[in-house]
Design a protein around this motif. Sequence first.
Motif, PDB file in Angstrom:
ATOM      1  N   GLN A 162     -47.158  17.378 -47.667  1.00 44.46           N
ATOM      2  CA  GLN A 162     -46.357  18.306 -46.842  1.00 44.46           C
ATOM      3  C   GLN A 162     -46.802  19.743 -46.943  1.00 44.46           C
ATOM      4  O   GLN A 162     -46.907  20.273 -46.005  1.00 44.46           O
ATOM      5  CB  GLN A 162     -44.966  18.265 -47.283  1.00 44.46           C
ATOM      6  CG  GLN A 162     -44.207  16.721 -46.906  1.00 44.46           C
ATOM      7  CD  GLN A 162     -43.286  16.176 -47.472  1.00 44.46           C
ATOM      8  OE1 GLN A 162     -42.455  17.168 -48.237  1.00 44.46           O
ATOM      9  NE2 GLN A 162     -42.562  15.090 -47.219  1.00 44.46           N
ATOM     10  N   ARG A 163     -46.970  20.037 -48.287  1.00 44.18           N
ATOM     11  CA  ARG A 163     -47.436  21.597 -48.483  1.00 44.18           C
ATOM     12  C   ARG A 163     -48.834  21.823 -47.760  1.00 44.18           C
ATOM     13  O   ARG A 163     -49.257  22.762 -47.183  1.00 44.18           O
ATOM     14  CB  ARG A 163     -47.355  21.779 -49.650  1.00 44.18           C
ATOM     15  CG  ARG A 163     -45.822  22.107 -50.536  1.00 44.18           C
ATOM     16  CD  ARG A 163     -46.331  22.933 -51.893  1.00 44.18           C
ATOM     17  NE  ARG A 163     -47.008  21.831 -52.787  1.00 44.18           N
ATOM     18  CZ  ARG A 163     -46.513  20.955 -53.684  1.00 44.18           C
ATOM     19  NH1 ARG A 163     -45.051  20.695 -53.568  1.00 44.18           N
ATOM     20  NH2 ARG A 163     -47.218  20.323 -54.507  1.00 44.18           N
ATOM     21  N   GLU A 204     -50.021  20.900 -59.375  1.00 48.33           N
ATOM     22  CA  GLU A 204     -49.813  22.071 -58.242  1.00 48.33           C
ATOM     23  C   GLU A 204     -48.667  22.610 -58.285  1.00 48.33           C
ATOM     24  O   GLU A 204     -48.246  23.731 -57.473  1.00 48.33           O
ATOM     25  CB  GLU A 204     -50.143  21.088 -57.058  1.00 48.33           C
ATOM     26  CG  GLU A 204     -51.525  20.629 -56.956  1.00 48.33           C
ATOM     27  CD  GLU A 204     -51.752  20.154 -55.180  1.00 48.33           C
ATOM     28  OE1 GLU A 204     -50.988  20.404 -54.364  1.00 48.33           O
ATOM     29  OE2 GLU A 204     -52.910  19.800 -55.350  1.00 48.33           O
ATOM     30  N   ALA A 205     -47.513  22.275 -58.956  1.00 51.63           N
ATOM     31  CA  ALA A 205     -46.083  22.859 -58.821  1.00 51.63           C
ATOM     32  C   ALA A 205     -45.465  22.332 -60.237  1.00 51.63           C
ATOM     33  O   ALA A 205     -45.678  21.617 -60.907  1.00 51.63           O
ATOM     34  CB  ALA A 205     -45.381  22.055 -57.686  1.00 51.63           C
ATOM     35  N   MET A 206     -44.333  23.213 -60.349  1.00 48.74           N
ATOM     36  CA  MET A 206     -43.553  23.102 -61.821  1.00 48.74           C
ATOM     37  C   MET A 206     -43.113  21.846 -61.831  1.00 48.74           C
ATOM     38  O   MET A 206     -42.668  21.277 -62.834  1.00 48.74           O
ATOM     39  CB  MET A 206     -42.466  24.594 -61.778  1.00 48.74           C
ATOM     40  CG  MET A 206     -41.507  24.148 -60.688  1.00 48.74           C
ATOM     41  SD  MET A 206     -40.346  25.600 -60.522  1.00 48.74           S
ATOM     42  CE  MET A 206     -39.438  25.032 -62.156  1.00 48.74           C
ATOM     43  N   GLU A 207     -42.814  21.221 -60.528  1.00 53.53           N
ATOM     44  CA  GLU A 207     -42.017  19.960 -60.790  1.00 53.53           C
ATOM     45  C   GLU A 207     -42.908  18.701 -61.232  1.00 53.53           C
ATOM     46  O   GLU A 207     -42.563  17.793 -61.857  1.00 53.53           O
ATOM     47  CB  GLU A 207     -41.640  19.456 -59.242  1.00 53.53           C
ATOM     48  CG  GLU A 207     -40.283  20.351 -58.628  1.00 53.53           C
ATOM     49  CD  GLU A 207     -40.756  21.547 -58.044  1.00 53.53           C
ATOM     50  OE1 GLU A 207     -39.696  22.334 -57.682  1.00 53.53           O
ATOM     51  OE2 GLU A 207     -41.882  21.983 -58.193  1.00 53.53           O
ATOM     52  N   GLU A 208     -44.311  18.958 -61.004  1.00 53.97           N
ATOM     53  CA  GLU A 208     -45.262  17.946 -61.379  1.00 53.97           C
ATOM     54  C   GLU A 208     -45.357  18.313 -63.213  1.00 53.97           C
ATOM     55  O   GLU A 208     -45.649  17.329 -63.830  1.00 53.97           O
ATOM     56  CB  GLU A 208     -46.557  18.153 -60.884  1.00 53.97           C
ATOM     57  CG  GLU A 208     -46.538  17.800 -59.313  1.00 53.97           C
ATOM     58  CD  GLU A 208     -47.795  18.022 -58.712  1.00 53.97           C
ATOM     59  OE1 GLU A 208     -48.989  18.338 -59.406  1.00 53.97           O
ATOM     60  OE2 GLU A 208     -47.772  18.280 -57.373  1.00 53.97           O
ATOM     61  N   ALA A 265     -50.324  28.469 -42.287  1.00 48.13           N
ATOM     62  CA  ALA A 265     -49.545  29.357 -43.528  1.00 48.13           C
ATOM     63  C   ALA A 265     -50.552  29.520 -44.640  1.00 48.13           C
ATOM     64  O   ALA A 265     -51.549  28.665 -44.882  1.00 48.13           O
ATOM     65  CB  ALA A 265     -48.282  28.604 -43.776  1.00 48.13           C
ATOM     66  N   LEU A 266     -50.067  30.307 -45.625  1.00 48.30           N
ATOM     67  CA  LEU A 266     -50.800  30.490 -46.729  1.00 48.30           C
ATOM     68  C   LEU A 266     -49.958  30.393 -48.074  1.00 48.30           C
ATOM     69  O   LEU A 266     -48.710  30.804 -48.138  1.00 48.30           O
ATOM     70  CB  LEU A 266     -51.582  31.883 -46.955  1.00 48.30           C
ATOM     71  CG  LEU A 266     -52.646  32.229 -45.647  1.00 48.30           C
ATOM     72  CD1 LEU A 266     -52.681  33.571 -45.621  1.00 48.30           C
ATOM     73  CD2 LEU A 266     -53.858  31.419 -46.146  1.00 48.30           C
ATOM     74  N   PRO A 267     -50.574  29.919 -48.996  1.00 49.53           N
ATOM     75  CA  PRO A 267     -49.810  29.770 -50.392  1.00 49.53           C
ATOM     76  C   PRO A 267     -49.181  31.137 -50.687  1.00 49.53           C
ATOM     77  O   PRO A 267     -49.654  32.216 -50.515  1.00 49.53           O
ATOM     78  CB  PRO A 267     -50.918  29.478 -51.427  1.00 49.53           C
ATOM     79  CG  PRO A 267     -51.868  28.757 -50.546  1.00 49.53           C
ATOM     80  CD  PRO A 267     -51.889  29.649 -49.212  1.00 49.53           C
ATOM     81  N   ASP A 268     -48.058  30.999 -51.462  1.00 51.43           N
ATOM     82  CA  ASP A 268     -47.520  32.253 -52.152  1.00 51.43           C
ATOM     83  C   ASP A 268     -46.587  32.090 -53.416  1.00 51.43           C
ATOM     84  O   ASP A 268     -46.244  31.009 -53.417  1.00 51.43           O
ATOM     85  CB  ASP A 268     -46.428  33.026 -50.824  1.00 51.43           C
ATOM     86  CG  ASP A 268     -46.399  34.528 -50.896  1.00 51.43           C
ATOM     87  OD1 ASP A 268     -46.630  34.914 -51.841  1.00 51.43           O
ATOM     88  OD2 ASP A 268     -45.761  35.029 -50.156  1.00 51.43           O
ATOM     89  N   PHE A 269     -46.232  33.134 -53.848  1.00 52.19           N
ATOM     90  CA  PHE A 269     -45.083  33.055 -54.958  1.00 52.19           C
ATOM     91  C   PHE A 269     -43.837  32.507 -54.206  1.00 52.19           C
ATOM     92  O   PHE A 269     -43.429  32.930 -53.314  1.00 52.19           O
ATOM     93  CB  PHE A 269     -44.835  34.397 -55.832  1.00 52.19           C
ATOM     94  CG  PHE A 269     -46.466  34.862 -56.235  1.00 52.19           C
ATOM     95  CD1 PHE A 269     -46.560  34.318 -57.637  1.00 52.19           C
ATOM     96  CD2 PHE A 269     -47.067  35.854 -55.789  1.00 52.19           C
ATOM     97  CE1 PHE A 269     -47.945  34.717 -58.262  1.00 52.19           C
ATOM     98  CE2 PHE A 269     -48.409  36.234 -56.426  1.00 52.19           C
ATOM     99  CZ  PHE A 269     -48.638  35.667 -57.754  1.00 52.19           C
TER     100      PHE A 269
END
Length: 531
Positions: free
Chosen positions: A54-55, A218-222, A63-67
């Motif tokens: 989805q990301r 790729e993410a804190m949830e991972e 869109a672009l990645p961001d904090f």
Amino acid sequence: MAAAQEQLHTGPAEVLADGGAYAAILTPAALAFLGRLHRRFEASRQRLLRERRQRQATWDAGALPDFRADTAAIRASDWSVAPIPAALCDRRVEITGPVERKMIINALNSGAKVFMADFEDSSAPTFANQLDGQVNLRDAVDGTIAFRSPEGKTYQLGDDPAVLVVRPRGWHLHDRFFSVDGASVSGALVDFGLFVFHNALALHQRDRGPYFYLPKLEAMEEAALWEDVMSAAEAELQLPRGTMKATVLIETLPAAFQMDEILHALRRRIVGLNCGRWDYIFSYLKTLRGHRDRLLPERGQVGMTVPFLKGYSELLIKTCHRRGAFAMGGMAAQIPIKGDEAANEAALDKVRADKLREVKAGHDGTWVAHPALVPVAQAIFDEYMPTPNQLDKLRQDVQVGREQLLAAPNGTITRAGFDNNVEVCLRYTAAWLDGLGCVPIHHLMEDAATAEIARAQLWQWLHHGDLEFPDHAPIDFALFDQALAAHTHRLRQSQHPGAARADAAAALISRMTHADELGDFLTLPAYEQLA
């Protein structure tokens, strides 16, 4: 979990070839342990993989990645990771390599502080490779590992081996040889589960972990999923919570925007972050595949001094040291060039320059791929880092924002660079299909990350159109097809690893390069063709 024989997609002859050793790994109790991990965590893994897709769809749409706005409090607040074990307080040189028996012995005896035993990018996950790796690591942990070469040379452990750290496969990979309730088990859980089941108690009794490198997050949830998995395993194996320690590779572009968050999710057990720079370049290409203004020049021009890589490495140092975690540097992939002293010295000079940049920036250690590079890297770190680490180097001067992390460097695409991408991708893929995940190409020890960069660049250059070489000749599919055919013919006639799989590799690379969408990982479709 089903019986071991029922899980194997390979014929029984392969299983029986080393049935005793494999049976000692695939015990009913070990398989039941894997089954419990799978049933407890597979739904979460699948949910996280859906969130990745989805990301990526939003980035493909412009869109672009961001904090993250929802985790700003984690970044702003003061907190630290748990104390680092004594065995990991000095990591100035680490050596990495596949879980092959001779490699394990040589790496543990290399003089490096740490050996990262790799089930991931430098291993092709055949059933034999993965199970042999578990046997080899069990023997390394209990100190009995030995190897006798066909020439009669004997290899065995020395008196002061490196600290063992294991890298399982990433969350995105399944293992087709193990299934529960008709569903494939995560490759990460197979590698992790079998290793800890057989070795965690022995390592804990010697204050040696177990310790892990965690890839491709790729993410804190991972990261939080790994926290849950390790906590569950500790409870089952009756180990104190936090016994298992982890270092996370920041080797995806999305993760660069969540370094604080990843440290926080694993704060009870994390030791540090690592600049997995080759996979990071690949992730930059993949994440921004829909953005024509983010194309990268040829691979040889994308070094650690370009702004987006310099910023990423310095932000990693600043983030880690603020939280009391180590900031590990990247890989030196050079291997000795025999018979050409001048070329070999030139290669070593590149290693020295890279390690000097890392230690001066504030890294606490670095990676090498060959034992001959251990003293080269150690000499640099010994001179400029007389203390065990540089946690006191806070790098408060570093101010890296979104734009620098996303900035594409200037550069060119030469015919030689284009051709090299075709050759390296083909040769690596062919060797991987033949069961070899760590491949010497042009005096560099390559793993899957280099092939991923090469094929992702080829896809971008060809699909974004209207690109030219410096002489204004077009970069087009006709040129790619011609180069691929020529290199396939040469590989087929050569003695290089994977020569017998040249045609299969070429067909796979051609299909993925011509596809309308850049595939997430080369190893996913390649896995279905792996012997």
